[in-house]
Design a protein around this motif. Structure first.
Motif, short mmCIF file in Angstrom:
data_model
loop_
_atom_site.label_atom_id
_atom_site.label_comp_id
_atom_site.label_asym_id
_atom_site.label_seq_id
_atom_site.Cartn_x
_atom_site.Cartn_y
_atom_site.Cartn_z
N ASP A 66 109.73 -38.80 21.85
CA ASP A 66 109.34 -38.52 23.25
C ASP A 66 108.81 -39.78 23.94
O ASP A 66 107.84 -39.72 24.69
N THR A 67 109.47 -40.91 23.71
CA THR A 67 109.02 -42.18 24.27
C THR A 67 109.93 -42.72 25.36
O THR A 67 109.62 -43.76 25.95
N GLY A 68 111.03 -42.06 25.67
CA GLY A 68 111.97 -42.56 26.65
C GLY A 68 111.41 -42.53 28.06
O GLY A 68 110.42 -41.86 28.35
N PRO A 69 112.07 -43.25 28.97
CA PRO A 69 111.63 -43.29 30.37
C PRO A 69 111.54 -41.88 30.98
O PRO A 69 112.44 -41.06 30.82
N ILE A 70 110.45 -41.64 31.68
CA ILE A 70 110.17 -40.33 32.26
C ILE A 70 110.89 -40.19 33.60
O ILE A 70 110.75 -41.03 34.48
N LEU A 71 111.63 -39.09 33.75
CA LEU A 71 112.33 -38.79 35.00
C LEU A 71 111.53 -37.84 35.88
O LEU A 71 111.61 -37.93 37.11
N ALA A 72 110.78 -36.92 35.28
CA ALA A 72 110.02 -35.93 36.06
C ALA A 72 108.98 -35.27 35.16
O ALA A 72 109.17 -35.18 33.95
N THR A 73 107.92 -34.81 35.78
CA THR A 73 106.92 -34.01 35.08
C THR A 73 106.55 -32.82 35.95
O THR A 73 106.75 -32.84 37.16
#
Length: 155
Positions: free
Chosen positions: A79-86
Motif C-alpha cells: 500500500d505504498t503506491g502514489p495516492i489517487l484519492a481518499t
C-alpha cells in the motif's frame, strides 16, 4: 493473481486499467504484464494505515478522522503506491469490525467510479505526498481486539 495463467490472460486482454481490492501482494511479473495503471482499493487511509484493517486501527488509535479508504496505484510495496484519492468516512456507534469494510465500500462507490473514469481517460494524477506517518498494520490478535474493545470501545 500472480500465477502464469493469470499473467497470460492479462497479456492477452491488454487492459487499459486494472482495479483490485482485497488481494495479496501483486508481484513484478504481474504488474509488468498489465502494462497499464493498476489501482488498488485499500480499506484505510495511506500512508498512516497501510496493511490490513486500516479503518479499525485508525479507530483503535483514537484517530477517527483517518477512518476511510485510499485508492492508489500499485507498486511493489504494501500500500505504498502514489495516492489517487481518499475518502474519510464517519463511523456510527453501532459499527464494528464486522461492518467497517461494508461501510467503507458503500460510502466509496462514487469515488471508485470517478477515479477509475479518470484513470481510463488518462486524467488521473496522484495527490501530493501525504504528511501522515507511514505505518503498516496486520490483523489484530484476539488480545489486541479485546484490549481495544475494552479500553477504547472499538469493536
Amino acid at each position: 493473481l500472480n500465477d502464469a495463467e493469470t499473467i497470460a490472460k492479462i497479456r492477452a486482454l491488454k487492459p487499459r486499467a486494472v482495479f483490485v481490492a482485497s488481494t495479496g501482494m501483486l508481484r513484478r511479473p504481474l504488474l509488468e504484464a498489465c502494462a497499464c495503471p493498476v489501482v488498488n482499493y485499500h480499506s484505510g487511509i495511506n500512508p498512516a494505515y497501510r496493511g490490513i484493517n486500516g479503518g479499525y486501527f485508525a479507530l483503535a488509535n483514537g484517530e477517527p478522522e483517518h477512518f476511510g479508504v485510499t485508492l492508489h496505484l500499485v507498486d511493489l510495496g504494501v500500500d505504498t503506491g502514489p495516492i489517487l484519492a481518499t475518502n474519510c468516512i464517519p463511523v456510527a456507534a453501532n459499527d464494528n469490525i464486522q461492518t467497517y469494510m461494508t461501510l467503507m465500500a458503500a460510502k466509496s462507490q462514487d469515488l471508485v467510479v470517478d477515479t477509475m473514469r479518470r484513470v481510463l481517460n488518462g486524467e488521473a494524477t496522484p495527490l501530493p505526498p501525504s504528511t501522515l506517518p507511514s505505518n503498516q498494520y496486520y490483523a489484530p490478535t484476539l488480545g489486541e481486539y479485546l484490549a481495544n474493545g475494552l479500553k477504547h470501545r472499538v469493536w
